[in-house]
Design a protein around this motif. Structure first.
Motif, mmCIF file in Angstrom:
data_model
loop_
_atom_site.group_PDB
_atom_site.id
_atom_site.type_symbol
_atom_site.label_atom_id
_atom_site.label_comp_id
_atom_site.label_asym_id
_atom_site.label_seq_id
_atom_site.Cartn_x
_atom_site.Cartn_y
_atom_site.Cartn_z
ATOM 1 N N ASN A 230 -1.408 -1.543 -14.833
ATOM 2 C CA ASN A 230 -1.822 -1.259 -12.852
ATOM 3 C C ASN A 230 -3.013 -1.057 -13.225
ATOM 4 O O ASN A 230 -3.611 0.189 -12.827
ATOM 5 N N GLU A 247 -6.335 3.347 -14.475
ATOM 6 C CA GLU A 247 -4.581 3.401 -14.308
ATOM 7 C C GLU A 247 -3.519 3.379 -13.601
ATOM 8 O O GLU A 247 -3.785 4.862 -13.815
ATOM 9 N N VAL A 275 5.431 -2.345 -11.353
ATOM 10 C CA VAL A 275 3.934 -1.387 -10.443
ATOM 11 C C VAL A 275 3.632 -0.412 -10.355
ATOM 12 O O VAL A 275 4.885 0.468 -11.019
ATOM 13 N N VAL A 279 -1.168 1.754 -7.131
ATOM 14 C CA VAL A 279 -1.942 0.507 -8.203
ATOM 15 C C VAL A 279 -0.427 -0.623 -8.043
ATOM 16 O O VAL A 279 -0.032 -0.408 -9.009
ATOM 17 N N GLN A 280 -0.682 -1.573 -8.383
ATOM 18 C CA GLN A 280 0.253 -2.718 -7.986
ATOM 19 C C GLN A 280 -0.082 -4.216 -8.679
ATOM 20 O O GLN A 280 -0.708 -5.137 -8.502
ATOM 21 N N PHE A 281 0.022 -4.130 -10.302
ATOM 22 C CA PHE A 281 -0.202 -5.541 -11.180
ATOM 23 C C PHE A 281 -1.855 -5.988 -10.267
ATOM 24 O O PHE A 281 -1.963 -7.650 -10.227
ATOM 25 N N SER A 299 -5.221 -9.178 -7.107
ATOM 26 C CA SER A 299 -3.808 -8.747 -7.235
ATOM 27 C C SER A 299 -2.282 -9.543 -7.058
ATOM 28 O O SER A 299 -2.653 -10.947 -6.716
#
Length: 321
Positions: A230, A247, A275, A279-281, A299
């Motif tokens: 992330n 990150e 995840v 922040v998710q992927f 994302s």
């Protein structure tokens, strides 16, 4: 990388842009400030500078990587259907490529258009769907060149071939080798042939640092997304340094996921457990705005884009010229 040496972005300072987006994996910026975003239901979403959103449909399956030609039409890597499409602004669609050497393409991931209007297409893996290939460890990702001679494979044996782009002079084709956790580059011959693959930058960006998308800034640095961590990392133009901008890792889930990969038993649920809380992927990264200093990120898992301001400008995309 001197101007970026100490540049970081706090997670709390990341702005959310757009709403209700469906797997906005790839993002293109137009010169007028519009953003064009891939949509998991097919086609693209246009996000205007005033915040309004419209959907340009026209093809089945999951849109993944996007490219725009000089007429404003889209080339779309359809990762769910295994085809490369062209989507016209009036909604018409055309299948550009569905097989090569008499075989299905596999999980078509990304497409890039160079200054000669050649198409460079990456295929994550020959498996379709792509997820089971994580557990087999097969290195069968490859890159296709489509030019006046037709389509042909110019690089093979890549451990999940993700985004591909050329540098400003188009001397090299760069490719994200996702499960290799590093960048590759290939010298480009006059006929479009590629030289031997070489690792560019760190040979391993670290545990879970699978690279998804990347782009260049005006100084030649590479901005790469580390999807499972992330995060966003910058690799210097000479490849000698790598610097993390932000990150949001879930270390326990990452460790578990890679243990399961080593046992050839990772499930989609275990991957998506990686995840982050904020922040998710993150996948693609693009520079936009009149000064090319506004960064947008797509994302796999967020219903919006992320955005922040960069101290350096991005390299203009081909369709801006």
């Amino acid at each position: 990388m001197s101007s970026l040496q100490n540049f970081t972005v706090a997670l709390a300072d990341l702005k959310r842009v757009g709403q209700g987006l469906r797997r906005p994996e790839s993002v293109l910026a137009d010169k007028d400030g519009s953003l064009w975003i891939s949509d998991s239901e097919g086609g693209v979403v246009c996000l205007k500078p005033d915040g309004s959103q419209t959907h340009l449909p026209g093809l089945p399956g999951e849109s993944n990587g996007l490219a725009m030609d000089s007429q404003g039409n889209f080339y779309i890597a359809n990762i769910g259907g295994g085809n490369l499409y062209k989507l016209y602004r009036d909604g018409r669609t055309e299948v550009i490529l569905s097989e090569i050497d008499g075989q299905p393409l596999g999980s078509v991931n990304f497409v890039f258009i160079d200054s000669q209007d050649r198409l460079w297409v990456s295929v994550l893996t020959r498996s379709l769907p792509w997820f089971p290939a994580i557990n087999t460890g097969v290195k069968d990702g490859y890159i296709i060149l489509i030019d006046q001679k037709g389509p042909r494979i110019v690089a093979d044996g890549i451990y999940f071939a993700n985004e591909v782009r050329m540098d400003a002079e188009e001397k090299y084709l760069y490719a994200a080798e996702t499960l290799g956790r590093h960048m590759l580059r290939f010298a480009v011959g006059a006929d479009g042939s590629l030289g031997q693959a070489e690792v560019f930058g760190p040979a391993d960006l670290g545990e879970g640092a699978a690279i998804d998308g990347f782009t260049f800034d005006a100084e030649g640095n590479l901005w790469v997304t580390t999807v499972l961590r992330n995060g966003l990392v910058v690799i210097s133009a000479d490849g000698s340094q790598a610097h993390t901008i932000f990150e949001d890792p879930n270390e326990a889930a990452l460790t578990h996921a890679f243990e399961k990969i080593s046992q050839s038993s990772l499930s989609p649920e275990e991957m998506f457990a990686c995840v982050g809380p904020q922040v998710q992927f993150p996948t693609s990264v693009v520079f936009a705005g009149p000064d090319l200093k506004t960064v947008y990120m797509g994302s796999l898992a967020m219903p919006h884009l992320l955005s922040f301001e960069s101290p350096v400008a991005g390299l203009p995309m081909r369709h801006w010229r």
